[in-house]
Design an enzyme around this catalytic site. Structure first.
Site: not given
Ligand code: NAD
Length: 463
Positions: A190-192, A195, A212, A246
């Site tokens: 997910g997002s930094p 993360g 990731e 990503c």
């Molecule tokens: P996100 O970080 O918003 O969400 C990812 C997951 O985290 C979801 O399941 C969500 O329910 C959970 N989440 C969200 N907020 C949370 C919180 N406050 N506490 C705990 N859990 C929480 O990311 P997204 O919008 O779903 O995806 C996009 C991001 O992911 C982009 O930054 C993209 O670059 C990155 N990404 C990275 C990869 C990789 O392999 N490195 C792959 C795909 C996406």
């Protein structure tokens, strides 16, 4: 936390010791085969769900969601025996008379948190590695793609008992409830920003993590690049999944001497790939209104601060055609925020050192792309920058190579996924040293003459 989640976590935790004994090569391969069959059987349901969630074309679902999972399963099944085999390690001077080996052991109960942009492959891909390494897992798919999450839950629950794999659907609350549990490993994509939340939660129980994450992946086009090739790969890497990838090229630095020609061939390529009107069946949609608004705001902010639109894509609701912009400046939000949509800034440069300086002033990206014939220039760019991965004369294809580690560095991620790297992420590498006739007791106390002489001898030997 709901009762089903608590029950699944408790059951999986209780089973850790039994799984150490009973989840061997045969059982893991069987689990992967069951998963492969279920993926094949659910293909149509997946295509329909991902299309309902964000209009992703069927061919793209197969190419970027189903095939990567099938490939991970096949690769893991074929190599599992070798990956699981304990690795012998030669003795060192101090450990003469012993034998050493490294055993890859399951970490235990793992949590997989997935994003929405590749909702299936980024939930099931890590599951393949978790199972191959002998773990149980709880998957939390993204709430932004509810139809796909429902298919994932149905598919997984149809083949695995909840004490081996369970799916917990839900949003931030469900995710945070899970993060409060003492998992043995957390694999987050997910997002930094999130993360960091995951890593803080993991610090409370000292769970190990694989993160990731994302970021702004730059692309550099050198003065001698094959521009048609560059246009082909950049258009695919940037506009597949409507730019919500990503490792998509976030922005392009192109040498001033070839900028005009590059823009011409890029426009032609975009027209060839997607230009069938706003309802192009080859273009995925933006995942929701909120993200469509975020992209519209990015564009508005850039234009307000002087950016020029080179190719204006039509926007209708969540459908957004490829858009090219120029005259980007550091004050614009688009210069800092991961774009994650079909807007591509094109920035011309004269001196590669300026580009490297700009890149190195930003967080380390997940990917870097270089289009260039000169080996010297390519090597210089690679040697003077850092990124999770590098694509030379291509984009995004590094994701598909099961022999390469897939991951970021610092802001773009910690640890790696895919193939053996994924197996290792979900394994604890346990060091085992067995004594046969070790001479080490000769240096044990009391530190009298002989022990001291030997310690001195070893010190001299080591230089
Ligand atoms: P996100 O970080 O918003 O969400 C990812 C997951 O985290 C979801 O399941 C969500 O329910 C959970 N989440 C969200 N907020 C949370 C919180 N406050 N506490 C705990 N859990 C929480 O990311 P997204 O919008 O779903 O995806 C996009 C991001 O992911 C982009 O930054 C993209 O670059 C990155 N990404 C990275 C990869 C990789 O392999 N490195 C792959 C795909 C996406």
């Amino acid at each position: 936390m709901n009762e089903i989640t608590a029950a699944a976590f408790a059951a999986q935790s209780e089973g850790v010791l039994t799984r150490r004994q009973s989840f061997g090569l045969v059982e893991r391969r069987a689990a992967l085969a069951r998963l492969a069959l279920a993926v094949r059987q659910n293909e149509l349901a997946l295509i329909a769900a991902i299309s309902a969630d964000f209009g992703k074309p069927e061919a793209e679902v197969i190419l970027t969601e189903i095939l990567p999972v099938m490939q991970e399963i096949r690769h893991a099944s074929r190599n599992l025996r070798r990956w699981m085999r304990p690795r012998r390690v030669a003795p060192t001077l101090a450990t003469l008379g012993t034998s050493a080996r490294v055993r890859s052991e399951a970490r235990g109960v793992c949590l997989i948190i997935a994003p929405w942009n590749y909702p299936f492959s980024l939930a099931l891909g890590p599951l393949v590695s978790a199972l191959a390494a002998g773990n149980s897992a709880i998957i939390k798919p993204s709430e932004m793609t509810p139809a796909t999450s429902a298919v994932i839950a149905r598919l997984v629950h149809s083949v695995f008992p909840p004490d081996l794999v369970a799916v917990v659907e839900g949003g931030v609350e469900a995710s945070q409830a899970l993060l409060a549990l003492p998992f043995d490993h957390i694999f987050f994509t997910g997002s930094p920003a999130v993360g960091k939340i995951v890593m803080s939660a993991a610090a409370k129980t000292l769970s190990s993590v694989t993160l990731e994450l994302g970021g702004k992946s730059p692309t550099i086009i050198g003065p001698d690049a094959d521009l048609k090739n560059a246009a082909k790969w950049i258009a695919f890497g940037k506009f597949a999944n409507a730019g919500q990838t990503c490792i998509a090229p976030d922005h392009v630095f192109v040498h001033r001497s070839v900028k005009g020609e590059f823009l011409t061939v890029l426009r032609e390529q975009i027209a060839r790939s997607y230009n069938t009107g706003i309802n192009s069946p080859h273009l995925a949609r933006i995942v929701n209104e909120q993200h469509a608004k975020r992209l519209a705001d990015l564009l508005k902010d850039a234009i307000g601060k002087g950016a020029q639109i080179t190719l204006k894509g039509q926007v209708t609701g969540t459908c957004m055609e490829p858009t090219l912009i120029e005259a980007i400046t550091p004050e614009m939000d688009i210069s800092d925020e991961e774009i994650f949509g079909p807007i591509l800034p094109i920035i011309s440069y004269d001196d590669i050192d300026d580009v490297l300086g700009q890149m190195n002033a930003k967080p380390k990206p997940l990917a870097l792309y270089v289009f260039c014939k000169s080996r010297m220039l390519t090597d210089k760019i690679i040697a003077n920058t850092s990124s999770g991965s590098v694509g030379v004369n291509l984009t995004v294809a590094q994701f598909t190579h099961t022999g390469l580690p897939f991951g970021g560095v610092n802001t773009s991620g910690i640890g790696a996924a895919h193939g053996h790297y994924g197996f290792r992420a979900f394994s604890h590498e346990r060091a085992i040293l067995s004594n046969h006739f070790s001479a080490l007791p000769l240096v044990f106390p009391p530190y009298t003459g002989r022990a001291k002489r030997l310690i001195g001898l070893i010190k001299r030997f080591l230089g």
